[in-house]
Design a protein around this motif. Structure first.
Motif, PDB file in Angstrom:
ATOM      1  N   THR A 108       0.832  -1.202   0.000  1.00  0.00           N
ATOM      2  CA  THR A 108       0.000   0.000   0.000  1.00  0.00           C
ATOM      3  C   THR A 108       0.867   1.253   0.000  1.00  0.00           C
ATOM      4  O   THR A 108       0.572   2.236  -0.687  1.00  0.00           O
ATOM      5  N   HIS A 128      -7.870   0.153   1.224  1.00  0.00           N
ATOM      6  CA  HIS A 128      -7.869  -1.010   0.342  1.00  0.00           C
ATOM      7  C   HIS A 128      -8.988  -1.983   0.690  1.00  0.00           C
ATOM      8  O   HIS A 128      -9.801  -1.700   1.568  1.00  0.00           O
ATOM      9  N   VAL A 161      -5.402  -7.179   4.023  1.00  0.00           N
ATOM     10  CA  VAL A 161      -5.593  -8.062   2.864  1.00  0.00           C
ATOM     11  C   VAL A 161      -4.941  -9.417   3.129  1.00  0.00           C
ATOM     12  O   VAL A 161      -5.540 -10.471   2.884  1.00  0.00           O
ATOM     13  N   SER A 162      -3.728  -9.392   3.663  1.00  0.00           N
ATOM     14  CA  SER A 162      -2.993 -10.639   3.913  1.00  0.00           C
ATOM     15  C   SER A 162      -3.742 -11.502   4.925  1.00  0.00           C
ATOM     16  O   SER A 162      -3.797 -12.725   4.779  1.00  0.00           O
ATOM     17  N   THR A 165       2.792  -5.877   5.410  1.00  0.00           N
ATOM     18  CA  THR A 165       3.453  -7.042   4.810  1.00  0.00           C
ATOM     19  C   THR A 165       4.872  -6.702   4.381  1.00  0.00           C
ATOM     20  O   THR A 165       5.598  -7.586   3.952  1.00  0.00           O
TER      21      THR A 165
END
Ligand code: MLT
Length: 327
Positions: free
Chosen positions: A45, A95, A165-166, A189
């Motif tokens: 990001t 996101h 997201v991860s 991440t």
């Protein structure tokens, strides 16, 4: 009822306009803009934000300053962004996690992604891959599935916090496999990838833009990409369908948001600057080299992003509910 609502709407608009005189709207921006990134520097990001900001600064004629605010899978920063002054000087790179999955993951989320934010525009789609540390025994996804099922009690999975997201895409993976490994949160991440490269953790799911170079350099293993098509940046990595796990469909996205109440002329200037950035050959090259999927003209701007947020909340909520209690 309708007349009360329309009168409230007009009153709201009047207050917005009064709070942000016309002159300030027309000669916006007059000072640097803060772009909040809800994860650690160096992660996907952050990288996307810096690439977009580089060109948007040229169009807007003012610096865009990145502020990394970490915590709670990105929801700490998103809460801050939702409550910022609606004057165009604080925006956020949100996101799929912060502005969709978090709705189901945090029952008491302090913001409503589809209400408390004014969409500016989608920046990039980011396919998600299933990854393993370099010396992780499985050679391919079939072996990965068998291995993690057989050794789940011994494995550590990395992620960027509940709501990221991860976290969300590996929640999907783990629920498909019917497993709950030990999960290790990081501030993004970026740092999670460092732990995977050094072998401190065994596997994770991550957005392609963060890992292309490391996969190409053989520092980590990529088992599959969660999209219908292979990605041109990693053509040797099979799709989840090709690799035998078609249920793992995972494409994330990163997009710009402003606080609700930001005047329309200001939003239009920001959307226009983003549009110009996505038209710029240099900006496109940098994003495409990292495996991003860039929105075409019809997918850009405020309305398409508003629609995406709603559809993604609807997409991830049942996945998260089906995964059951998080611990
Ligand atoms: C990051 O920039 O670190 C990621 O977007 C985190 C995530 O959502 O997995």
């Amino acid at each position: 009822m309708l007349s009360i609502l329309s009168r409230l709407l007009v009153a709201g608009l009047a207050i917005g306009l009064a709070a942000f005189p016309a002159t300030a709207q027309t000669d916006y921006p007059r000072r640097p803009i803060t772009l909040i990134v809800p994860f650690a520097a160096g992660g996907p990001t952050d990288v996307i934000a810096r690439i977009a900001a580089d060109h948007m600064t040229r169009t807007l004629g003012q610096p865009i300053v990145i502020e990394n605010i970490v915590g709670a899978g990105g929801t700490t920063a998103s809460t801050r962004a939702a409550r910022a002054a609606p004057d165009g000087y604080t925006i956020e790179m949100g996101h799929m996690g912060t502005h969709a999955a978090s709705v189901a993951l945090y029952p008491n989320l302090a913001y409503k992604p589809d209400v408390d934010f004014a969409p500016i525009g989608l920046v990039a789609g980011t396919p998600v891959l299933i990854l393993g540390k370099k010396d992780f025994p499985p050679k391919d996804l079939k072996e990965f599935v068998a291995y993690v099922k057989a050794n789940v009690d011994k494995l550590n999975m990395a992620h960027a916090g509940v709501g990221s997201v991860s976290f969300t895409t590996c929640l999907l993976l783990n629920s498909i496999l019917g497993i709950k490994p030990t999960s290790i949160p990081f501030n993004g991440t970026g740092p999670a990838l460092t732990a995977l490269i050094s072998g401190q953790v065994d596997y994770m799911c991550d957005q392609i833009v963060n890992i292309v170079q490391q996969v190409q350099a053989g520092q980590i293993k990529a088992y599959a990409v969660g999209t219908a098509e292979r990605n041109p940046a990693l053509p040797h990595v099979p799709t989840s369908k090709e690799a035998g796990l078609p249920a793992f469909q995972a494409q994330a996205w990163n997009a710009l948001f402003a606080p609700k109440g930001t005047p329309q002329p200001v939003l239009d200037k920001l959307s226009d600057a983003l549009d110009k950035a996505l038209d710029d050959e240099g900006t496109r090259k940098r994003l495409l080299e990292l495996g991003s999927v860039l929105p075409d003209k019809s997918g850009r701007g405020q309305q398409p992003l508003a629609a995406l947020v709603k559809s993604e909340i609807d997409r991830w909520t049942p996945v998260i509910k089906a995964a059951g209690p998080l611990n």
